[in-house]
Design an enzyme around this catalytic site. Structure first.
Site, PDB file in Angstrom:
ATOM      1  N   SER A 181      66.787  25.707  38.119  1.00 50.92           N
ATOM      2  CA  SER A 181      67.745  26.433  37.290  1.00 50.92           C
ATOM      3  C   SER A 181      67.367  26.220  35.835  1.00 50.92           C
ATOM      4  CB  SER A 181      69.148  25.920  37.552  1.00 50.92           C
ATOM      5  OG  SER A 181      69.254  24.617  37.023  1.00 50.92           O
ATOM      6  N   LYS A 182      68.168  26.809  34.949  1.00 55.30           N
ATOM      7  CA  LYS A 182      67.843  26.718  33.521  1.00 55.30           C
ATOM      8  C   LYS A 182      67.713  25.278  33.052  1.00 55.30           C
ATOM      9  CE  LYS A 182      68.917  30.873  31.174  1.00 55.30           C
ATOM     10  NZ  LYS A 182      69.945  31.696  30.647  1.00 55.30           N
TER      11      LYS A 182
END
Ligand code: GLU
Length: 473
Positions: free
Chosen positions: A245-246
């Site tokens: 994820s980010k």
């Protein structure tokens, strides 16, 4: 047979790290066969059928990202949306051959059907009620969808080049919709028709598409087309094992560029993230083209390791030629100083690059460490440098200045000898002289060998900076 691969991104956002790896594997596989097999082409298809989520900006970001990574594609990028009429004709061909049919179920009917299927624990949500019903029974005013008449018994098997043999029971798969009531093609139909029309021989993509492959396989069979080879590569996970994820750095390729990563380093890192060749870690593109195969793609999810990428980037920076690095650093300096750089900056950088690049792990670090070459006198000092320049050290500098003024041979060795001789005669440790000198010359406390730096700056500039440090209060 020549190999044809494709990268098929949906332009709903930037080119993320997983997409970049998929593109790289497709690119390498095609280039490998171009070089060592019967030929290879790497095509690009923009899957822009979801008009609400697709954007021109995302298309541009994807193309820019691929170009920056050096992953050039053959021919023009193809827009899936613009191929809608081919998708529609394939669906009509299936209706004519009896492999597909019109379904007139209303939205309410489908909701009831789905709820019933769920309550009975069935995987198949559509009960096939229009499979064999005569269209003359169609209710008035309802526009039909086109559904595939999928096999209801038996199994669909994919011989995946990475996952091995994977099967699903046909009774678990719905008669999927091919054309919606408004006549627009569904994603599943579009992918199959496009891959076929583009002559794609190998579909290499993330394993989140493995379940789609079963349906796509049924569609190929219905159309009487031969299946491409499939290679579903495991997704990339964060260092903690959770889906990337980010917060793990699942950013666009453009952010890696902005953070100072080199395209070669990122390519090398992405290559090793899920594929291996013995213990080889540093692999040139030429070598990768020679070695790349699908059999050596790992079956388990790869873990993204930012520190490893950064170290690898440092390696590529050390290996890069000085002119390339100078150009990159000049670009950043121009931006920061609005084009106002000291005269001869480019020349200084090129001469000083050997020392600068030894330490930097990113181009941004390289740029920061090179700023003193681009600054004009009098230099701005950082806090630590200011702290070093007190009345004592300034006095030493002014004594040293006299020796340096007398030096005619302005070369690193001669400068070093002069500074050392001064330290000895003043009974000072070398550091007590070299650190204030560094502060005066660079305005910081960290730099490559200060003697090299002074030689690169040239006699006049170096002596001028010392003079500024002595006289500035
Ligand atoms: N458009 C899909 C995606 O961006 C890829 C589909 C495919 O490779 O078949 O995930």
């Amino acid at each position: 047979m020549p190999v044809v691969t494709r990268f098929a991104p949906s332009p709903t956002g930037f080119l993320h790290i997983g997409g970049a790896r998929t593109a790289l594997y497709n690119w390498l596989f095609a280039h490998h066969h171009q070089r060592f097999g019967d030929g290879g082409r790497f095509l690009l298809r923009i899957e822009d059928t979801d008009r609400a989520r697709s954007s021109e900006a995302a298309v541009t970001a994807i193309l820019d990202g691929l170009q920056w990574l050096g992953l050039d594609w053959d021919g023009d990028a193809i827009s899936q949306f613009e191929r809608a009429s081919s998708h529609q004709s394939a669906a009509h061909q299936l209706v004519n051959s009896g492999e597909a049919y019109y379904c007139y179920c209303s939205a309410d009917e489908l909701t009831v059907m789905r709820e019933k299927a769920r309550s009975e624990g069935l995987k198949r949500m559509y009960d096939g009620r229009w499979r064999d019903r005569d269209p003359s029974e169609a209710p008035d005013g309802v526009k039909p969808v086109v559904r595939l008449r999928a096999p209801q018994t038996g199994v669909t098997t994919i011989k995946d080049l990475v996952q091995g043999e994977v099967k699903v029971a046909n009774e678990e798969l719905d008669d999927m919709v091919l054309l919606r009531a408004d006549g627009t093609p569904t994603y599943m139909l579009a992918v199959v028709v496009d891959d076929h029309d583009m002559g794609v021989t190998h579909v290499i993509r993330g394993d989140d598409h493995l379940t789609n492959a079963f349906r796509q396989c049924q569609l190929y069979q219905a159309l009487g087309w031969s299946l491409p080879e499939y290679a579903h590569i495991p997704l990339i996970h964060g260092p903690d094992g959770a889906k990337m994820s980010k917060r793990h750095g699942a950013l666009g390729v453009d952010s890696y560029r902005d953070e100072g990563f080199m395209p070669d380093a990122l390519r090398n890192y992405l290559l090793r993230l899920g594929w291996s060749h013995g213990d080889a870690e540093i692999i040139s593109t030429e070598q990768a083209i020679e070695w790349f195969d699908l059999t050596s793609v790992g079956r388990s999810a790869a873990r993204f390791d930012f520190a490893k990428l950064t170290n690898l980037n440092g390696h590529y920076i050390r290996m890069a030629d000085d002119q390339t690095l100078t150009n990159l650093v000049i670009g950043l300096l121009q931006k920061k100083y609005d084009g106002r750089l000291a005269e001869g900056t480019s020349d200084r950088l090129k001469k000083g690059m050997k020392g600068l690049k030894e330490r930097a792990k990113t181009i941004v670090e390289l740029f920061e460490s090179a700023e003193f070459y681009a600054k004009t006198r009098p230099l701005e000092m950082d806090e630590k440098a200011q702290g070093i320049l007190d009345s004592d050290t300034r006095k030493h500098l002014s004594q040293l200045q006299e020796d340096l003024v007398a030096l005619t041979n302005w070369q690193p060795d001669a400068i070093e000898t002069t500074v050392k001789a001064f330290a000895e005669s003043a009974q000072l440790k070398l550091g007590k002289v070299a650190q204030p000198l560094r502060a005066a010359i660079t305005g910081t406390t960290v730099s490559p060998s200060i003697f090299d730096v002074m030689a690169v700056l040239g006699r006049e500039e170096a002596l001028g900076r010392i003079e500024d440090a002595i006289t500035q209060v």
